[in-house]
Design an enzyme around this catalytic site. Structure first.
Site, PDB file in Angstrom:
ATOM      1  N   TYR A   1       0.826  -1.198   0.000  1.00 29.22           N
ATOM      2  CA  TYR A   1       0.000   0.000   0.000  1.00 29.22           C
ATOM      3  C   TYR A   1       0.869   1.260   0.000  1.00 29.22           C
ATOM      4  O   TYR A   1       1.465   1.625   1.013  1.00 29.22           O
ATOM      5  CB  TYR A   1      -0.932   0.024   1.212  1.00 29.22           C
ATOM      6  CG  TYR A   1      -1.838  -1.186   1.333  1.00 29.22           C
ATOM      7  CD1 TYR A   1      -2.209  -1.940   0.225  1.00 29.22           C
ATOM      8  CD2 TYR A   1      -2.330  -1.581   2.581  1.00 29.22           C
ATOM      9  CE1 TYR A   1      -3.039  -3.039   0.342  1.00 29.22           C
ATOM     10  CE2 TYR A   1      -3.166  -2.683   2.705  1.00 29.22           C
ATOM     11  CZ  TYR A   1      -3.508  -3.415   1.585  1.00 29.22           C
ATOM     12  OH  TYR A   1      -4.323  -4.506   1.709  1.00 29.22           O
TER      13      TYR A   1
ATOM     14  N   HIS B   1       0.295 -12.201   1.429  1.00 34.63           N
ATOM     15  CA  HIS B   1      -0.471 -11.247   0.634  1.00 34.63           C
ATOM     16  C   HIS B   1      -0.520 -11.660  -0.837  1.00 34.63           C
ATOM     17  O   HIS B   1       0.499 -11.664  -1.537  1.00 34.63           O
ATOM     18  CB  HIS B   1       0.168  -9.861   0.756  1.00 34.63           C
ATOM     19  CG  HIS B   1      -0.734  -8.739   0.367  1.00 34.63           C
ATOM     20  ND1 HIS B   1      -0.300  -7.428   0.280  1.00 34.63           N
ATOM     21  CD2 HIS B   1      -2.053  -8.708   0.049  1.00 34.63           C
ATOM     22  CE1 HIS B   1      -1.313  -6.654  -0.072  1.00 34.63           C
ATOM     23  NE2 HIS B   1      -2.382  -7.411  -0.228  1.00 34.63           N
TER      24      HIS B   1
END
Length: 341
Positions: free
Chosen positions: A68, A152
Site C-alpha cells: 500500500y 499477501h
C-alpha cells in the site's frame, strides 16, 4: 474520552477473537490502503486525521501492507499508533512483496497508488523473504511487533506460499514474534485450502463475501467454521458499487457491468424502503456468518470514518434481509444477522 463529533461518546464496538489465537479484533476494522494514496493523493495531515478519527470511533483493529503506497501506509499508520498504548489495539500487516529502492522517477499509479515510485515491488514467498519483509515493516511502522501477519496475494505463487512462506510464519508464531498468522486474497479457493490444510488462525477475504458476491459461502466460510478459524472480510462495497450505485461506479476496481449496476440499484431500493442505506446493509451482511470476525473498511478521510461507523452502528431490521430475498437479490441460503443496532 473521545466523542463522535456530536459530543456523545460512541458505543464500544463488538470484539471477537481470531480463531484460537487469543488475538482480539473490533468488528469494524480500519483498512489502511486508502490513506496511502489509493487512486488519488492523500496528504499527511489528512491521513493522520483519518487514523485519529478511526481511533475516536472505537476502532481498534488496523490492517496495512508494504504494497500500500510502497510502504507509505505502514509509515502513516505507525506514526499515529505509536502514541497509543500498544496493548490497546491489534495490528496486521502482510508479507510476499519486498520493496527495493528505485531511482527511475515517476509515480506508482500503474499499481493503484498516487505516490512517487521510490521503490519497486518484488514477489518473494521464501522463508527468508517472509522474515525480511516483516523486519522492514516493523522499521516502517516504528513498532516492536505486529499481531497478525498475512501472506499477501500468493495467487501465482501457491507452491512456494505453502511450502516455504507458511512454515516460516508458523515458526515466527511458535517463537512468539507474532501471535496470529494467515493469508489475504481476493479469491476463495486458496483461502479455503489455507483454513483446511494448515494451522492458520485467520484469513482475509476481499470482495468475495458481499451482498453481490457470496462465493465464500461455498467452501471457505464452512471450512473456517468447522476448523474454528476466523475470516476477516474486506471489500464489502466491491470497491464502490455497493457504497454508491450510480453510472460510473466501480466493481472490483473496474467499471461496473450494467447488470451489476442494475442489481445494486434494486438492492438500494429494497433497503431504503425500510429506511436503511445500502452501505449499512453491506457493512452488516457478513456478520450473519459465525466465522466472520471483522469487516475492514477502506477510508481516506475523517468524514468517511464517521459515516462507516454510523452505518455499522445503525439498525438493520430483519425486514431488510427479507425484502432482499423476496426480490431475488439475496440467496435464501445466505445467513444474515437477526438485526443490528
Amino acid at each position: 474520552m473521545a466523542t463522535d463529533g456530536t459530543g456523545n461518546t460512541p458505543a464500544a464496538l463488538p470484539v471477537r477473537t481470531l480463531g484460537r489465537s487469543g488475538v482480539p479484533v473490533t468488528a469494524l476494522g480500519f483498512g489502511a490502503a486508502a490513506v496511502a494514496g489509493l487512486y488519488e493523493e492523500v496528504t499527511e495531515e489528512q491521513a493522520a486525521a483519518t487514523v485519529e478519527a478511526a481511533w475516536d470511533a472505537g476502532i481498534r483493529y488496523f490492517d496495512t501492507a508494504p504494497h500500500y503506497g510502497l510502504g507509505l501506509s505502514e509509515r502513516r499508520l505507525g506514526a499515529v499508533l505509536r502514541s497509543r498504548p500498544r496493548d490497546d489495539y491489534t495490528l496486521s500487516t502482510k508479507v510476499g512483496r519486498l520493496l527495493e529502492p528505485y531511482d527511475g522517477g515517476g509515480d506508482d499509479l500503474a499499481n493503484g497508488f498516487a505516490v512517487p515510485a521510490t521503490h519497486r515491488r518484488r514477489w518473494d514467498f521464501s522463508a527468508d523473504g517472509v522474515r525480511r519483509s516483516l523486519e522492514a515493516s516493523l522499521t516502517r511502522l516504528g513498532l516492536d511487533r505486529v499481531d497478525l501477519v498475512l501472506l499477501h496475494d500468493p495467487d501465482d505463487h501457491e507452491r512456494q506460499a505453502f511450502d516455504e512462506a507458511y512454515p516460516a510464519l508458523e515458526d515466527l508464531r511458535a517463537q512468539g514474534v507474532v501471535r496470529a498468522i494467515g493469508a489475504g486474497m481476493n479469491q476463495t479457493r486458496m483461502l479455503a485450502r489455507f483454513v483446511t490444510d494448515t494451522d492458520v488462525d485467520a484469513v482475509l477475504c476481499a470482495g468475495r463475501y458481499t451482498l453481490l458476491d457470496q462465493g465464500a459461502l461455498q467452501e471457505l466460510l464452512p471450512g473456517a467454521e468447522a476448523a474454528g478459524k476466523s475470516v476477516i472480510v474486506g471489500g464489502v462495497f466491491n470497491s464502490g458499487l455497493l457504497a454508491d450505485p450510480a453510472p460510473g461506479a466501480t466493481y472490483d476496481y473496474t467499471a461496473a457491468p450494467g447488470r451489476l449496476l442494475r442489481r445494486a440499484l434494486r438492492m438500494r431500493d429494497a433497503t431504503e424502503a425500510h429506511g436503511v442505506p445500502l452501505r449499512a446493509a453491506a457493512l452488516r451482511f457478513p456478520f450473519g456468518h459465525p466465522a466472520v470476525a471483522a469487516v475492514l473498511v477502506g477510508v481516506r478521510s475523517a468524514a468517511e470514518v464517521g459515516d462507516a461507523a454510523a452505518q455499522y452502528r445503525g439498525p438493520v431490521p430483519g425486514a431488510v434481509w427479507e425484502a432482499l430475498r423476496e426480490r431475488d437479490l439475496l440467496p435464501p441460503h445466505a445467513p444474515t444477522p437477526e438485526s443490528a443496532g
